[in-house]
Structures are given as structure tokens and as C-alpha cells.
Design a protein around this motif. Structure first.
Motif, PDB file in Angstrom:
ATOM      1  N   UNK A   1       0.824  -1.206   0.000  1.00  0.00           N
ATOM      2  CA  UNK A   1       0.000   0.000   0.000  1.00  0.00           C
ATOM      3  C   UNK A   1       0.856   1.253   0.000  1.00  0.00           C
ATOM      4  N   UNK A   2       1.961   1.233   0.755  1.00  0.00           N
ATOM      5  CA  UNK A   2       2.833   2.405   0.833  1.00  0.00           C
ATOM      6  C   UNK A   2       3.403   2.746  -0.538  1.00  0.00           C
ATOM      7  N   UNK A   3       3.718   1.707  -1.313  1.00  0.00           N
ATOM      8  CA  UNK A   3       4.220   1.939  -2.669  1.00  0.00           C
ATOM      9  C   UNK A   3       3.179   2.648  -3.516  1.00  0.00           C
ATOM     10  N   UNK A   4       1.934   2.189  -3.431  1.00  0.00           N
ATOM     11  CA  UNK A   4       0.879   2.789  -4.225  1.00  0.00           C
ATOM     12  C   UNK A   4       0.663   4.244  -3.852  1.00  0.00           C
ATOM     13  N   UNK A   5       0.668   4.548  -2.571  1.00  0.00           N
ATOM     14  CA  UNK A   5       0.394   5.913  -2.125  1.00  0.00           C
ATOM     15  C   UNK A   5       1.500   6.869  -2.538  1.00  0.00           C
ATOM     16  N   UNK A   6       2.705   6.365  -2.765  1.00  0.00           N
ATOM     17  CA  UNK A   6       3.799   7.239  -3.201  1.00  0.00           C
ATOM     18  C   UNK A   6       3.569   7.794  -4.601  1.00  0.00           C
ATOM     19  N   UNK A   7       2.640   7.221  -5.339  1.00  0.00           N
ATOM     20  CA  UNK A   7       2.375   7.705  -6.690  1.00  0.00           C
ATOM     21  C   UNK A   7       1.526   8.969  -6.711  1.00  0.00           C
ATOM     22  N   UNK A   8       1.033   9.378  -5.545  1.00  0.00           N
ATOM     23  CA  UNK A   8       0.126  10.520  -5.473  1.00  0.00           C
ATOM     24  C   UNK A   8       0.573  11.503  -4.405  1.00  0.00           C
ATOM     25  N   UNK A   9       0.173  12.745  -4.601  1.00  0.00           N
ATOM     26  CA  UNK A   9       0.268  13.752  -3.555  1.00  0.00           C
ATOM     27  C   UNK A   9      -1.153  14.111  -3.137  1.00  0.00           C
ATOM     28  N   UNK A  10      -1.435  14.078  -1.850  1.00  0.00           N
ATOM     29  CA  UNK A  10      -2.748  14.523  -1.391  1.00  0.00           C
ATOM     30  C   UNK A  10      -2.717  16.051  -1.442  1.00  0.00           C
ATOM     31  N   UNK A  11      -3.154  16.568  -2.574  1.00  0.00           N
ATOM     32  CA  UNK A  11      -2.941  17.973  -2.900  1.00  0.00           C
ATOM     33  C   UNK A  11      -4.189  18.809  -2.656  1.00  0.00           C
ATOM     34  N   UNK A  12      -3.961  20.051  -2.261  1.00  0.00           N
ATOM     35  CA  UNK A  12      -5.046  21.019  -2.183  1.00  0.00           C
ATOM     36  C   UNK A  12      -5.275  21.572  -3.585  1.00  0.00           C
ATOM     37  N   UNK A  13      -6.483  21.432  -4.103  1.00  0.00           N
ATOM     38  CA  UNK A  13      -6.774  21.976  -5.428  1.00  0.00           C
ATOM     39  C   UNK A  13      -6.507  23.474  -5.442  1.00  0.00           C
ATOM     40  N   UNK A  14      -7.133  24.207  -4.520  1.00  0.00           N
ATOM     41  CA  UNK A  14      -6.769  25.609  -4.289  1.00  0.00           C
ATOM     42  C   UNK A  14      -5.723  25.578  -3.193  1.00  0.00           C
ATOM     43  N   UNK A  15      -4.498  25.879  -3.529  1.00  0.00           N
ATOM     44  CA  UNK A  15      -3.397  25.690  -2.594  1.00  0.00           C
ATOM     45  C   UNK A  15      -3.532  26.583  -1.362  1.00  0.00           C
ATOM     46  N   UNK A  16      -2.885  26.173  -0.284  1.00  0.00           N
ATOM     47  CA  UNK A  16      -2.929  26.948   0.956  1.00  0.00           C
ATOM     48  C   UNK A  16      -2.370  28.344   0.750  1.00  0.00           C
ATOM     49  N   UNK A  17      -1.362  28.461  -0.097  1.00  0.00           N
ATOM     50  CA  UNK A  17      -0.749  29.762  -0.357  1.00  0.00           C
ATOM     51  C   UNK A  17      -1.649  30.672  -1.189  1.00  0.00           C
ATOM     52  N   UNK A  18      -2.776  30.135  -1.689  1.00  0.00           N
ATOM     53  CA  UNK A  18      -3.765  30.943  -2.406  1.00  0.00           C
ATOM     54  C   UNK A  18      -5.082  31.016  -1.643  1.00  0.00           C
ATOM     55  N   UNK A  19      -5.048  30.674  -0.361  1.00  0.00           N
ATOM     56  CA  UNK A  19      -6.255  30.780   0.445  1.00  0.00           C
ATOM     57  C   UNK A  19      -7.202  29.609   0.312  1.00  0.00           C
ATOM     58  N   UNK A  20      -6.677  28.420  -0.007  1.00  0.00           N
ATOM     59  CA  UNK A  20      -7.517  27.233  -0.072  1.00  0.00           C
ATOM     60  C   UNK A  20      -7.764  26.654   1.309  1.00  0.00           C
ATOM     61  N   UNK A  21      -8.881  25.967   1.466  1.00  0.00           N
ATOM     62  CA  UNK A  21      -9.195  25.327   2.740  1.00  0.00           C
ATOM     63  C   UNK A  21      -8.152  24.262   3.057  1.00  0.00           C
ATOM     64  N   UNK A  22      -7.621  24.257   4.267  1.00  0.00           N
ATOM     65  CA  UNK A  22      -6.609  23.256   4.619  1.00  0.00           C
ATOM     66  C   UNK A  22      -7.172  21.852   4.776  1.00  0.00           C
ATOM     67  N   UNK A  23      -8.410  21.740   5.279  1.00  0.00           N
ATOM     68  CA  UNK A  23      -8.888  20.435   5.705  1.00  0.00           C
ATOM     69  C   UNK A  23     -10.159  19.945   5.041  1.00  0.00           C
TER      70      UNK A  23
END
Length: 233
Positions: free
Chosen positions: A139-161
Motif C-alpha cells: 500500500x505504501x508503494x501505491x500511495x507514493x504515486x500521489x500527492x494529497x494535494x489542495x486543489x486551491x493551494x494553501x498559499x492561495x487561500x484554499x481550505x486546509x482540511x
């Protein structure tokens, strides 16, 4: 290397609301899910078609890279599903308080970034919801293929959670439109907002609606896949 009838093998690297001060979603501002651009519509068509990745990519392909083994996704997976991830805003960030929030000296995003345990659990659920491969090695290998990313990034005022602003974004996508390219766009838009070259609202709308189109408009026609310092997307 044997091509798979799924994302292709290639080399790659790689809450609580009270705690965050009641950061609310700003869904009414944009109706982001309703204004998803053409690439997002293609994503939905791709997911609903029932066709395999191999067929979507036009047959078997071999991609050679050095380093660790990983997955390369079709371009339709570069954008999030707008029904699952339309984007959500941090109501504490406004155009009038930029210097006290995302543009303040010393940074801002570390103070609001959600706990890694929370985002990792969301990533696992997101991989399932998006229909990404889950049964290939550990499972750890599979999860390394992705970043749990904020669509609207935190540095642009996106919701953190908000789960509506987080999705498992593939690192490597055919054409170069993976997570590392999106990082470049986030940094560019952050700089433009803080220099008053673009409004906060405009930057948020652009990255939430179609970040690839926004990249081509504000960064360049060709994606830069190199990893770089991030303000905190």
C-alpha cells in the motif's frame, strides 16, 4: 518492462475544524463544480466509459525511466473530478488581509497545514473514490504515486482540511501535467497575488476551474516537471 492495462509503470520519486479556527468552505462564491472546464469533462467521460487505461492511451506503451518504479497516468487524470473535488476556500484569507495571511513575511501555510495522519487517511479514501489502482505491491508503494494535494493551494487561500479541496493528484502524467508542474503554477500565482498583479479571487478561480489552462496562461505552454521549493500547496 511489461506494459499494464492500467497506469503505466515508470520510474518516479517518490482537524480538526476547531483546531484550525473554524475554517469554512466558500462554496457559494464560485459554484466551482459547475464551471469545470473541458478537461474535467473529459475526465468524467473517461471514468464513466468503463474503458481501460490501455485503451484510453491507444494501446500498449512502454515507458523507460531510471530510479524507483512508479505509475504514469493518462492526461485525463491530471485534473480532479469536479464532483468530488470542486475546491473550497479558507474564509480567514481575504483580499484585504493578504499581508497578514498568505503574503506575510516568514510564511503562513505551516500554521494551518492539517495533520499528516488526516491527509493520509483522505488519500487512501480518495484513491478508492477515484478508482485508482490499489492492488499492486504494498500500500505504501501505491500511495507514493500521489500527492494529497489542495486543489486551491494553501498559499492561495484554499481550505486546509476540507475533503472538497483535497484529492490524490498523480505525480506523473502523460504530457508532463503531474503534481510537480502544478506546484510551479501555485508558486507563480502566489507571487502574482502578493505583488497585486492578479486578484486573489481570480487566482483561486483559475486554479480551481482548470489548473492546466491556468498554467499555460500564467507559466508557459510546456509543463516543468522538475521539483522545486514550494510555499505550501
Amino acid at each position: 518492462m511489461v506494459a499494464l492495462a492500467g497506469p503505466l509503470l515508470a520510474g518516479c520519486e517518490r482537524h480538526d475544524s476547531a483546531t484550525l479556527g473554524r475554517i469554512a468552505e466558500h462554496a457559494a462564491g464560485y459554484a466551482l463544480g459547475g464551471v469545470a472546464a473541458h478537461e474535467s469533462e473529459r475526465y468524467l467521460d473517461h471514468r464513466n466509459s468503463g474503458q481501460s487505461y490501455e485503451r484510453q492511451l491507444g494501446g500498449s506503451q512502454n515507458i523507460q525511466h531510471s530510479g524507483r518504479m512508479g505509475l504514469v497516468f493518462p492526461e485525463t487524470d491530471a485534473l480532479p473530478n469536479p464532483r468530488l473535488t470542486p475546491g473550497a476556500l479558507n474564509s480567514a484569507v481575504t483580499q484585504t488581509n493578504l499581508r497578514e495571511t498568505i503574503c506575510r513575511p516568514g510564511g503562513y501555510t505551516r500554521s494551518i497545514r492539517p495533520d499528516e495522519h488526516y491527509t493520509e487517511n483522505l488519500k487512501r479514501e480518495g484513491v478508492r473514490q477515484y478508482g485508482y489502482p490499489q492492488q499492486m505491491g504494498k500500500d505504501a508503494f501505491m500511495l507514493r504515486n500521489y500527492e494529497e494535494d489542495h486543489l486551491i493551494s494553501l498559499e492561495l487561500g484554499g481550505s486546509p482540511d476540507s475533503p472538497r479541496n483535497l484529492w490524490p493528484e498523480p505525480h506523473h502524467v502523460i504530457g508532463g501535467w503531474g503534481s510537480y508542474a502544478k506546484d510551479k503554477l501555485e508558486n507563480r500565482l502566489h507571487s502574482m497575488v502578493c505583488r497585486r498583479r492578479i486578484s486573489l479571487e481570480r487566482a483561486q478561480h483559475a486554479i480551481a476551474t482548470n489548473w492546466i489552462a491556468a498554467y499555460k496562461q500564467y507559466v508557459g505552454a510546456t509543463p516543468d516537471q522538475g521539483r522545486s521549493h514550494r510555499y505550501g500547496g
